[in-house]
Design a protein around this motif. Structure first.
Motif, short mmCIF file in Angstrom:
data_model
loop_
_atom_site.label_atom_id
_atom_site.label_comp_id
_atom_site.label_asym_id
_atom_site.label_seq_id
_atom_site.Cartn_x
_atom_site.Cartn_y
_atom_site.Cartn_z
N CYS A 35 0.83 -1.21 0.00
CA CYS A 35 0.00 0.00 0.00
C CYS A 35 0.86 1.25 0.00
O CYS A 35 0.56 2.23 -0.70
CB CYS A 35 -0.94 0.01 1.20
SG CYS A 35 -2.26 -1.21 1.11
N VAL A 36 1.94 1.25 0.78
CA VAL A 36 2.83 2.40 0.84
C VAL A 36 3.44 2.67 -0.54
O VAL A 36 3.60 3.83 -0.94
CB VAL A 36 3.94 2.18 1.90
CG1 VAL A 36 5.07 3.18 1.75
CG2 VAL A 36 3.36 2.23 3.30
N ALA A 51 1.83 12.05 -1.84
CA ALA A 51 2.15 12.12 -0.41
C ALA A 51 0.88 12.31 0.41
O ALA A 51 0.72 11.69 1.47
CB ALA A 51 3.13 13.26 -0.15
N ARG A 52 -0.01 13.14 -0.08
CA ARG A 52 -1.27 13.36 0.63
C ARG A 52 -2.10 12.08 0.66
O ARG A 52 -2.67 11.71 1.69
CB ARG A 52 -2.05 14.49 -0.01
CG ARG A 52 -3.30 14.78 0.75
CD ARG A 52 -3.99 15.99 0.26
NE ARG A 52 -5.15 16.16 1.13
CZ ARG A 52 -6.00 17.12 1.05
NH1 ARG A 52 -5.85 18.05 0.14
NH2 ARG A 52 -7.02 17.20 1.86
N ALA A 53 -2.17 11.39 -0.47
CA ALA A 53 -2.91 10.13 -0.52
C ALA A 53 -2.32 9.11 0.44
O ALA A 53 -3.04 8.36 1.10
CB ALA A 53 -2.92 9.59 -1.95
N ALA A 59 -1.00 6.08 6.24
CA ALA A 59 -0.29 6.52 7.44
C ALA A 59 -1.24 6.95 8.55
O ALA A 59 -0.80 7.54 9.53
CB ALA A 59 0.67 7.65 7.10
N ASN A 60 -2.51 6.65 8.42
CA ASN A 60 -3.41 7.02 9.51
C ASN A 60 -3.42 5.91 10.57
O ASN A 60 -3.22 4.74 10.26
CB ASN A 60 -4.81 7.35 8.99
CG ASN A 60 -5.60 6.14 8.57
OD1 ASN A 60 -5.91 5.30 9.39
ND2 ASN A 60 -5.93 6.05 7.29
N PRO A 61 -3.63 6.27 11.82
CA PRO A 61 -3.54 5.29 12.91
C PRO A 61 -4.53 4.13 12.78
O PRO A 61 -4.20 2.99 13.11
CB PRO A 61 -3.84 6.11 14.16
CG PRO A 61 -3.56 7.52 13.78
CD PRO A 61 -3.84 7.62 12.31
N ILE A 68 -1.59 -3.88 11.23
CA ILE A 68 -0.34 -4.41 11.78
C ILE A 68 -0.52 -4.90 13.20
O ILE A 68 -0.14 -6.03 13.52
CB ILE A 68 0.78 -3.35 11.71
CG1 ILE A 68 1.09 -3.04 10.25
CG2 ILE A 68 2.03 -3.86 12.41
CD1 ILE A 68 2.08 -1.95 10.04
N ALA A 69 -1.09 -4.09 14.07
CA ALA A 69 -1.22 -4.50 15.48
C ALA A 69 -2.06 -5.75 15.63
O ALA A 69 -1.77 -6.60 16.46
CB ALA A 69 -1.81 -3.36 16.30
N SER A 70 -3.09 -5.89 14.78
CA SER A 70 -3.94 -7.07 14.89
C SER A 70 -3.49 -8.21 13.98
O SER A 70 -4.13 -9.25 13.96
CB SER A 70 -5.38 -6.68 14.54
OG SER A 70 -5.46 -6.30 13.18
N SER A 71 -2.41 -8.01 13.23
CA SER A 71 -1.89 -9.04 12.31
C SER A 71 -2.97 -9.53 11.36
O SER A 71 -3.09 -10.72 11.09
CB SER A 71 -1.32 -10.23 13.09
OG SER A 71 -0.39 -9.82 14.03
#
Length: 158
Positions: A35-36, A51-53, A59-61, A68-71
């Motif tokens: 995605c990045v 960059a805005r997209a 890049a939003n929490p 990532i945190a929830s795998s």
């Protein structure tokens, strides 16, 4: 495909929970990395600041916590889908079909992208005949790939 990845994680870790979660997070990070890479490129194709997209979409929490945190396997699904759409939009439709089919193999909901991949593959100036030909080619190729992916583990279409 995600069943293969899960089987691989368990085989590598010996079903040890902490290490398994770490490897599942690595898989999620691969989806986020896709995605990045491809969200800004897709944005640029449409005249939107890449960059805005990237900040809005990736890049939003919420995106990072959910993936990532929830795998979560949705990270890989979305990453493959975004990459596939990018390649289809840049006249590399075959690679687009393969990547979106990989996304479908993670979670079938992304099957809704196949008609759009076919349209992108056919090109903007395509007439209806060419569009239908590429829709059919996209669907048949994706189906064949899904069947081939299901054969080794006797999973069929999952």
């Amino acid at each position: 495909m995600f069943l293969w990845l899960s089987r691989g994680v368990v085989a590598i870790t010996g079903a040890q929970p902490d290490f398994s979660v770490l490897l599942f997070r690595v898989i999620a990070c691969i989806g986020v990395l896709l995605c990045v890479i491809y969200v800004p490129k897709l944005a640029a194709l449409h005249g939107v600041n890449g960059a805005r997209a990237l900040w809005i979409a990736v890049a939003n929490p919420l995106f990072l916590i959910s993936f990532i945190a929830s795998s979560h396997n949705d990270a890989l699904m979305v990453g493959l889908a975004v990459a596939g759409i990018y390649f289809a939009a840049t006249h590399r439709g075959l690679l687009g079909v393969v990547l979106v089919t990989g996304s479908i193999a993670v979670k079938p909901i992304t099957i809704v992208l196949l008609p759009f991949v076919g349209l992108l593959w056919a090109g903007q100036a395509a007439g209806w005949g060419r569009r239908f030909l590429f829709w059919a080619a996209t669907g048949l190729l994706s189906l064949a790939l899904l069947v081939l992916m299901g054969l080794p583990g006797n999973l069929g279409l999952g």
